[in-house]
Design an enzyme around this catalytic site. Structure first.
Site, mmCIF file in Angstrom:
data_model
loop_
_atom_site.group_PDB
_atom_site.id
_atom_site.type_symbol
_atom_site.label_atom_id
_atom_site.label_comp_id
_atom_site.label_asym_id
_atom_site.label_seq_id
_atom_site.Cartn_x
_atom_site.Cartn_y
_atom_site.Cartn_z
ATOM 1 N N HIS A 72 0.821 -1.532 -0.151
ATOM 2 C CA HIS A 72 0.386 -0.055 0.070
ATOM 3 C C HIS A 72 1.103 1.634 -0.093
ATOM 4 C CE1 HIS A 72 -3.737 -1.817 1.210
ATOM 5 N NE2 HIS A 72 -4.037 -2.523 0.557
ATOM 6 N N TYR A 201 -9.585 5.340 7.805
ATOM 7 C CA TYR A 201 -9.698 5.347 9.450
ATOM 8 C C TYR A 201 -10.434 6.208 9.177
ATOM 9 C CZ TYR A 201 -5.053 3.279 9.945
ATOM 10 O OH TYR A 201 -4.314 2.029 10.262
ATOM 11 N N PRO A 293 -4.410 -0.163 19.106
ATOM 12 C CA PRO A 293 -4.339 -0.347 17.694
ATOM 13 C C PRO A 293 -4.127 0.167 16.746
ATOM 14 C CG PRO A 293 -5.742 -1.313 18.665
ATOM 15 C CD PRO A 293 -5.737 -0.779 19.651
ATOM 16 N N LYS A 297 0.632 -0.440 15.236
ATOM 17 C CA LYS A 297 2.490 -0.412 15.311
ATOM 18 C C LYS A 297 3.104 -1.708 15.970
ATOM 19 C CE LYS A 297 3.364 3.594 13.462
ATOM 20 N NZ LYS A 297 3.868 2.765 11.948
ATOM 21 N N TYR A 385 3.543 6.652 10.042
ATOM 22 C CA TYR A 385 2.956 5.155 9.929
ATOM 23 C C TYR A 385 3.649 4.558 8.915
ATOM 24 C CZ TYR A 385 -1.821 2.775 9.214
ATOM 25 O OH TYR A 385 -2.485 1.806 8.746
HETATM 26 P P1 RFL Z 1 2.108 -12.093 20.968
HETATM 27 O O1 RFL Z 1 1.801 -12.013 19.403
HETATM 28 O O2 RFL Z 1 1.166 -12.039 22.489
HETATM 29 O O3 RFL Z 1 2.705 -13.972 21.470
HETATM 30 C C1 RFL Z 1 2.894 -14.179 22.630
HETATM 31 C C2 RFL Z 1 2.937 -15.354 22.053
HETATM 32 O O4 RFL Z 1 3.376 -15.962 24.004
HETATM 33 C C3 RFL Z 1 2.884 -16.924 24.129
HETATM 34 N N1 RFL Z 1 2.449 -17.130 25.917
HETATM 35 C C4 RFL Z 1 3.103 -18.020 26.268
HETATM 36 N N2 RFL Z 1 4.639 -19.495 26.083
HETATM 37 C C5 RFL Z 1 4.266 -19.879 27.245
HETATM 38 N N3 RFL Z 1 4.385 -19.468 28.404
HETATM 39 C C6 RFL Z 1 3.530 -18.153 29.295
HETATM 40 N N4 RFL Z 1 3.156 -18.557 29.999
HETATM 41 C C7 RFL Z 1 3.128 -17.827 28.269
HETATM 42 N N5 RFL Z 1 1.894 -16.837 27.888
HETATM 43 C C8 RFL Z 1 1.632 -15.987 26.910
HETATM 44 C C9 RFL Z 1 1.074 -17.027 23.533
HETATM 45 O O5 RFL Z 1 0.219 -18.050 23.635
HETATM 46 C C10 RFL Z 1 1.648 -16.050 22.637
HETATM 47 O O6 RFL Z 1 2.530 -17.221 20.933
HETATM 48 O O7 RFL Z 1 3.201 -10.907 21.622
HETATM 49 P P2 RFL Z 1 4.247 -10.239 20.864
HETATM 50 O O8 RFL Z 1 4.981 -11.208 19.738
HETATM 51 O O9 RFL Z 1 5.254 -9.748 21.615
HETATM 52 O O10 RFL Z 1 3.383 -9.637 18.821
HETATM 53 C C11 RFL Z 1 2.787 -8.594 19.129
HETATM 54 C C12 RFL Z 1 1.759 -8.404 19.201
HETATM 55 O O11 RFL Z 1 1.401 -10.129 18.835
HETATM 56 C C13 RFL Z 1 0.469 -7.651 18.934
HETATM 57 O O12 RFL Z 1 1.807 -6.209 19.151
HETATM 58 C C14 RFL Z 1 0.184 -6.949 18.042
HETATM 59 O O13 RFL Z 1 -0.907 -8.365 17.456
HETATM 60 C C15 RFL Z 1 -0.930 -5.733 18.129
HETATM 61 N N6 RFL Z 1 -1.768 -5.803 16.954
HETATM 62 C C16 RFL Z 1 -1.588 -4.762 15.438
HETATM 63 N N7 RFL Z 1 -0.178 -4.716 15.826
HETATM 64 C C17 RFL Z 1 0.133 -4.076 14.416
HETATM 65 O O14 RFL Z 1 1.191 -3.717 13.944
HETATM 66 N N8 RFL Z 1 -0.460 -3.999 13.310
HETATM 67 C C18 RFL Z 1 -2.111 -4.308 13.965
HETATM 68 O O15 RFL Z 1 -2.408 -3.818 12.378
HETATM 69 C C19 RFL Z 1 -2.057 -5.101 14.747
HETATM 70 N N9 RFL Z 1 -3.649 -5.186 14.448
HETATM 71 C C20 RFL Z 1 -3.409 -5.811 16.953
HETATM 72 C C21 RFL Z 1 -3.921 -5.214 15.697
HETATM 73 C C22 RFL Z 1 -4.055 -6.529 18.211
HETATM 74 C C23 RFL Z 1 -4.873 -7.066 17.686
HETATM 75 N N10 RFL Z 1 -5.867 -7.956 19.301
HETATM 76 C C24 RFL Z 1 -6.267 -8.740 19.610
HETATM 77 C C25 RFL Z 1 -4.816 -7.732 21.009
HETATM 78 C C26 RFL Z 1 -5.723 -5.396 16.132
HETATM 79 C C27 RFL Z 1 -5.735 -6.659 17.135
HETATM 80 C C28 RFL Z 1 -6.822 -6.542 17.362
HETATM 81 C C1 PHB Z 2 -6.256 -4.485 11.006
HETATM 82 O O1 PHB Z 2 -6.023 -4.808 9.429
HETATM 83 O O2 PHB Z 2 -5.728 -5.286 11.781
HETATM 84 C C2 PHB Z 2 -5.410 -3.064 11.423
HETATM 85 C C3 PHB Z 2 -5.466 -2.458 10.815
HETATM 86 C C4 PHB Z 2 -4.769 -1.406 10.893
HETATM 87 C C5 PHB Z 2 -4.504 -1.114 11.905
HETATM 88 C C6 PHB Z 2 -4.994 -2.117 13.192
HETATM 89 C C7 PHB Z 2 -5.118 -2.965 13.169
HETATM 90 O O3 PHB Z 2 -4.310 0.609 12.582
#
Ligand code: RFL
Ligand code: PHB
Length: 391
Positions: A72, A201, A293, A297, A385
């Site tokens: 994008h 957005y 979110p 980031k 961004y």
């Molecule tokens: P994770 O992905 O939470 O992975 C942690 C792992 O540790 C495991 N775990 C354990 N393992 C062993 N022993 C234990 N006691 C444990 N406890 C937990 C878990 O099962 C898991 O596999 O952390 P990590 O690796 O730091 O990654 C971070 C990202 O996952 C997170 O920041 C993003 O998903 C946030 N996020 C977004 N980030 C972006 O850069 N762009 C996005 O568009 C974006 N959209 C989002 C998001 C997060 C969302 N939610 C659900 C929180 C959208 C959503 C809705």
């Molecule tokens: C997503 O595609 O899940 C998404 C994209 C942009 C954001 C947050 C989540 O800022």
């Protein structure tokens, strides 16, 4: 068993760290609480910064992302019923973002680890870390009905916000900075082609909405909602009605509907723990910090942390130098706080706050008008961004 680096968690942070260390000739053991299928299916982030894509390439796992990811060059800010494009590439000397789902990132990394025959334990129970302030920290866990102990030189706490690693540090050794927002995001995944080529957005009187995507046939949509609301209160037709209302725009743009295959409500917070290290335990990713979110980031910050950590650990084994490890926390935190600032800003300018005044609403609209009409302001948004430099 004995290893150089014990890694708790196989999300993006843990899986990438394991991969970067292996390429640098450093042994590691990954211990993950969930099953391989679960970590590879979890619906989460979707946007990779320019530097995160480069890191995937540098780690040798970028091929599928380059084939299947959607590049994008801009995003849309929609407010007052009108769309305004932010030309990310034009404003940043050609940098782009990539739509490539987090689960695919985790799949590429964990599949590569399993294929290489390197140790990774899925479905580990009762994971505990100990001996963090000595020189032989350990990870204890149960796996397939047996008790395991991994003795390490270092432990990387990549176990997310609810993991055990941060909790194992004496509270007095940490400082916590936190802000909980008075709203959450209701997110859905719909089997329908995206209604726009770029992310939208949207600021609306009824609250924020976001149009994103996963593939050319899967749309990801979010609505600002009450963080304590139950998903049962949101039957599909209510979700679509609200989405149509918030995205309504002048012209003939229409939001396409399709079967909703996943939905859920996520609370939102900003959180940082300092320092990101205790003794021989290093925290990375969501274990150390959470961003709302709105700036897309979280995943990118997690990858940026482990890039720094992998280089510091590799340097230690190459030359015996400690200073890159000693600088790990401060090097990461400088970038973490800038990304916190940006995520907070995107959140505060696009959402409705329960305690806001009519003045606040007008000021928000003026801010959106400014950022979409001043190239200096737009360039600042674009630079953040697509991602601040990783080093
Ligand atoms: P994770 O992905 O939470 O992975 C942690 C792992 O540790 C495991 N775990 C354990 N393992 C062993 N022993 C234990 N006691 C444990 N406890 C937990 C878990 O099962 C898991 O596999 O952390 P990590 O690796 O730091 O990654 C971070 C990202 O996952 C997170 O920041 C993003 O998903 C946030 N996020 C977004 N980030 C972006 O850069 N762009 C996005 O568009 C974006 N959209 C989002 C998001 C997060 C969302 N939610 C659900 C929180 C959208 C959503 C809705
Ligand atoms: C997503 O595609 O899940 C998404 C994209 C942009 C954001 C947050 C989540 O800022």
């Amino acid at each position: 068993m004995r290893t150089q680096v014990g890694i708790v968690g196989a999300g993006p942070a843990g899986a990438m760290l394991a991969h970067l260390l292996a390429r640098a000739g450093v042994d590691s053991v990954v211990v993950e609480a969930r099953s391989r299928e679960y970590v590879q299916e979890r619906v989460r982030a979707g946007v990779l910064e320019h530097g995160s894509c480069d890191l995937m390439d540098a780690a040798g796992v970028g091929a599928r992302m380059r084939r299947e990811g959607l590049v994008h060059h801009g995003i849309e800010l929609r407010f007052g019923g009108r769309g305004h494009r932010i030309d990310l590439s034009g404003l940043t000397g050609g940098r782009t973002i990539m739509i490539y789902p987090q689960r695919e990132v985790v799949k590429d990394l964990t599949d590569a680890r399993v294929a290489a025959g390197l140790p990774i334990f899925f479905e580990a129970d009762e994971v505990r870390v100990a001996g963090l302030d000595g020189d032989r920290p350990k990870i204890d866990f149960r796996h397939a009905d047996s008790a395991w102990r991994v003795e390490c030189d270092f432990i990387a706490g990549c176990d997310g916000f609810h993991g055990v690693c941060r909790e194992s540090i004496p509270p007095a050794a940490l400082r916590v900075y936190e802000r909980v927002y008075p709203f959450g995001w209701l997110g859905i995944l719909a089997e329908v082609a995206p209604s726009s080529d770029e992310l939208i957005y949207c600021s609306h009187e009824r609250g924020f909405a976001l149009h994103s995507m996963r593939t050319p046939a899967l749309t990801r949509l979010y609505l600002q909602c009450d963080p304590n609301d139950a998903i049962e209160n949101w039957p599909d037709d209510r979700i679509w009605r609200e989405l149509h209302t918030r995205f309504a725009a002048a012209g003939d743009w229409r939001l396409a509907e399709g079967p909703i295959v996943q939905k859920g409500i996520t609370p939102m917070r900003s959180f940082v723990v300092e320092p990101m290290r205790y003794g021989r335990l290093f925290l990375a990713g969501d274990a150390a910090h959470i961003v709302p979110p709105t700036g897309a980031k979280g995943l990118n910050l997690a990858l940026a942390d482990v890039k720094v950590l992998a280089a510091a650990i590799a340097e230690f084994y190459r030359s015996g130098r400690h200073d890159p490890l000693d600088n790990y926390s401060s090097a990461c935190l400088r970038r973490v706080w800038k990304v916190q600032r940006f995520s907070w800003w995107m959140t505060s300018v696009l959402h409705r706050f329960p305690d806001e005044t009519p003045f606040d609403w007008r000021r928000q609209q003026a801010e959106l008008d400014y950022v979409t009409s001043s190239s200096a302001a737009a360039a600042s948004l674009a630079e953040n961004y697509v991602g601040l430099p990783l080093d």
